[in-house]
Write an enzyme that holds these catalytic residues in place. Structure first.
Site, PDB file in Angstrom:
ATOM      1  CE  LYS A 217      -3.920  -2.301   0.394  1.00  0.00           C
ATOM      2  NZ  LYS A 217      -4.997  -2.261  -0.622  1.00  0.00           N
TER       3      LYS A 217
ATOM      4  CG  HIS B  18       2.099   6.893   7.584  1.00  0.00           C
ATOM      5  ND1 HIS B  18       0.979   6.460   8.275  1.00  0.00           N
ATOM      6  CD2 HIS B  18       3.040   5.923   7.746  1.00  0.00           C
ATOM      7  CE1 HIS B  18       1.232   5.277   8.821  1.00  0.00           C
ATOM      8  NE2 HIS B  18       2.471   4.934   8.513  1.00  0.00           N
TER       9      HIS B  18
ATOM     10  CG  HIS C  73       2.070  11.750  12.883  1.00  0.00           C
ATOM     11  ND1 HIS C  73       2.160  12.702  13.875  1.00  0.00           N
ATOM     12  CD2 HIS C  73       1.039  10.944  13.230  1.00  0.00           C
ATOM     13  CE1 HIS C  73       1.225  12.486  14.778  1.00  0.00           C
ATOM     14  NE2 HIS C  73       0.528  11.424  14.420  1.00  0.00           N
TER      15      HIS C  73
ATOM     16  CD  GLN D 278      -5.635  11.950  12.137  1.00  0.00           C
ATOM     17  OE1 GLN D 278      -5.869  12.355  11.004  1.00  0.00           O
ATOM     18  NE2 GLN D 278      -4.930  10.861  12.354  1.00  0.00           N
TER      19      GLN D 278
END
Length: 291
Positions: free
Chosen positions: A163, A171, A174, A236
């Site tokens: 993926k 991503h 973080h 978020q």
């Protein structure tokens, strides 16, 4: 009285160390790499956590994060190049359930620790005492760090399932930086106002991993969740705004004056991740509505 006495001793020791560094600079004696390392790891850190797993030095975490980056950006894709993506269906279900429950437990532990120490939402200095309440808070901060390390598994699963579109800079950055900030928090400030940012973060992660769990149950459930996906990003963003506003009071001269560098680090991390999430939301959702 014990909390005040222990905290006072720590501040006195910190000031003595700073005075020594300043006097060394005035006499043209610059601290070398070894002295600087000892100063940061032994002198100004919380001595209570020194013997805890992963807390003696930054090297164990550094090796974990280096291995993470090397696998995600090089070894993993290279290994998967000639292979079919793994399903990992059962693993993903168990993983999401485990992280969601762990996040809920950490949230409960942090909140109850706050109540037991009478910590307010204002500028509350960290207590370096060995009282049961202060030690309990420090232990929950350590568990937050362990959980952030465990959440690196998200990225590894993406690689093994090929993926790659989900392997965004947001991503990886973080997950990478959050583990570092969690380690720094446990090493230097495992208590007081510094732990507030972990409370909304843990609660949001309960929602996030519950969402991921449901999304992994099949196309029919995924279709039902599509309208809610933008709200996950909004959640978020909201928690980052709350964290930033709370942290900003550390800029006041009287609030934790000995730990301003950590306040700047916290705020820098929050504002960078906040911008990234907002940019992701704008590109993924608002731009689609305007075209």
């Amino acid at each position: 009285m014990t909390d005040f006495s222990e905290n006072k001793k720590f501040i006195i020791r910190l000031r003595e160390t700073v005075d020594f560094v300043l006097s060394s600079g005035q006499s043209n004696q610059v601290m070398g790499p070894v002295e600087t390392y000892r100063y940061l790891i032994e002198e100004v850190s919380d001595p209570r956590v020194a013997d805890w797993p992963l807390m003696g030095s930054p090297f164990p975490l550094a090796l974990l994060l280096i291995g993470y980056i090397v696998f995600v950006l090089h070894l993993g894709p290279r290994y998967m190049r000639s292979r079919q993506p793994y399903s990992l269906y059962g693993f993903m279900i168990c993983y999401n359930v485990l992280v969601a429950i762990a996040s809920g437990i950490v949230f409960y532990g942090l909140v109850t620790s706050w109540y037991s120490t009478n910590t307010s939402l204002g500028c509350e200095p960290v207590q370096f005492s060995n009282s049961p309440e202060s030690l309990n808070m420090a232990k929950w901060v350590w568990w937050v760090m362990v959980l952030k390390i465990g959440e690196l598994g998200d990225t590894i699963v993406f690689v093994l399932r090929k993926k790659y579109r989900q392997l965004s800079f947001l991503h990886i950055y973080h997950h990478f930086t959050t583990a570092i900030v969690a380690w720094i928090s446990c090493k230097y400030v495992p208590g007081g106002m510094w732990t507030f940012v972990m409370i909304p973060n843990s609660l949001v992660h309960v929602v996030m991993y519950t969402y991921y769990l449901l999304a992994g149950l099949g196309p029919r459930i995924q279709k039902m969740l599509v309208p809610w996906k933008p709200y996950l990003t909004i959640l978020q963003i909201a928690q980052l705004l709350i964290m930033f506003v709370h942290t900003s009071q550390m800029l006041m001269p009287w609030c934790e004056p000995e730990r301003k560098p950590l306040a700047y680090l916290y705020m820098f991390h929050e504002i960078v991740v906040l911008y990234m999430f907002w940019d992701f939301y704008r590109k993924s959702y608002t731009s689609k509505k305007t075209h």
